[in-house]
Design an enzyme around this catalytic site. Structure first.
Site, PDB file in Angstrom:
ATOM      1  CB  SER A   1      -0.883  -0.007   1.253  1.00 23.09           C
ATOM      2  OG  SER A   1      -1.442   1.269   1.487  1.00 23.09           O
TER       3      SER A   1
ATOM      4  CE1 TYR B   1      -4.308  -1.973   4.689  1.00 14.91           C
ATOM      5  CE2 TYR B   1      -3.592   0.251   4.150  1.00 14.91           C
ATOM      6  CZ  TYR B   1      -4.000  -1.001   3.746  1.00 14.91           C
ATOM      7  OH  TYR B   1      -4.084  -1.302   2.405  1.00 14.91           O
TER       8      TYR B   1
END
Length: 341
Positions: free
Chosen positions: A136, A161
């Site tokens: 990501s 995350y």
């Protein structure tokens, strides 16, 4: 690295196949005639009806096999590899969302760490030709230098995350090094489009408009220092992955990481204006969002901006969808799918 067309004789195992990117990738591979094994735990992080609607479209393909299950279940993953012998694995199953990782950290460790470990172990014991996995843009944390390049320092994630995604890259590197697994990590930059994720800002703004609620903008109302996002249309993302699938990594460099983004960041306020115009066109009447400005949320970053030179050099990837086209496709789909008036 040359780009060849997909080998349709191969079996592709796609985790998160009822998810946004997983669905579109599965659909593209199935349309080309590939055999796809899909797995998804259909969790309720967002509307499961949307996940079932995506699956419904995939079920019409003869070469699609769907398994409802969780990648955190190691025995099940090992048995899938033994039974189906996938040649290529694309791990897109993950607990997504920066803000949700602050409220519910446990699910991130289960899916993003344990689940990915299980995939790596399965690839180790049942050798595959290529493992592609989702990283990501959030790994860049609050890096100030833009555009973000793959060689940048990424040791300061600002959300759990992001930390799990950085961990995935390290785990993949180690397994690739030890067990010669050709692996490619993709740092996705704000992917959007029809049938997308309702937790993403553009989708949430649209939901709020039709619910008669104001949209919340987390930029302090500071237009001079607005948030920038590298919005990437789903078709461009799929094109990039497809090119990588046709280009197995060279054995001497078994692990690589690529940015996959638009290389053209938009101001958040500009993005909102374009979304208002797209909805106006889809509805045939003027749409103006009611706006409330709030401070930035913990874990958010002020800019995401991808350098895509490395991926372009490797497989000729260049996104071609303008934000106007992409948001119009989303608006048209939304109005039809939800019967919005």
């Amino acid at each position: 690295m040359g780009y060849r067309s997909l080998d349709i004789s191969k079996t592709y195992f796609i985790t998160g196949s009822a998810g946004f990117i997983g669905f579109y990738l599965s659909k593209k591979l199935l349309e080309k005639g590939c055999r796809v094994i899909g797995i998804d735990n259909i969790n309720n992080y967002y509307d499961v009806n949307l996940k079932y609607a995506r699956l419904e479209k995939l079920r019409s393909f003869e070469k699609f096999t769907f398994i409802k299950g969780d990648i955190a279940d190691k025995d099940m993953i090992i048995s899938i590899f033994k039974e189906h012998r996938p040649h290529i694995v694309v791990n897109l199953a993950a607990q997504a969302g920066v803000r949700y990782s602050i409220e519910n950290p446990d699910v991130y460790i289960g899916s993003n760490i344990v689940g990915f470990f299980n995939i790596l172990e399965a690839c180790r014991h049942n050798p595959v030709e290529h493992l592609i996995y989702a990283s990501s843009s959030s790994v860049y944390g609050s890096n100030k230098k833009v555009p973000f390049e793959e060689s940048d320092f990424v040791d300061h994630p600002v959300s759990l995350y992001a930390a799990t995604k950085k961990s995935n890259e390290l785990m993949a590197y180690t397994y690739s090094h030890l067990y010669k697994i050709p692996a490619t990590g993709l740092r996705f930059f704000t992917v959007y489009g029809p049938m997308g994720r309702p937790d993403m800002a553009y989708f949430g703004f649209t939901n709020r408009y039709f619910a008669g609620e104001p949209i919340k903008i987390f930029n302090n109302g500071d237009f001079e220092h607005d948030l920038y996002r590298d919005f990437t249309y789903i078709d461009d993302i799929i094109e990039g992955i497809e090119r990588l699938l046709g280009s197995p990594p060279v054995e001497t460099v078994p692990h690589k990481v690529f940015n996959i983004g638009n290389n053209n960041p938009e101001k958040l306020m500009t993005f909102i204006e374009i979304l208002e115009k797209a909805l106006s066109k889809a509805l045939g009447r003027k749409v103006v969002f009611s706006k409330v400005f709030e401070p930035m949320k913990p874990g958010d970053v002020s800019a995401t901006y991808a350098s895509t030179d490395k991926l372009h050099k490797a497989v000729g990837f260049k996104p071609s969808t303008s934000i106007e086209e992409g948001l119009q496709s989303f608006a048209d789909w939304y109005v039809e799918y939800y019967g919005a008036k």
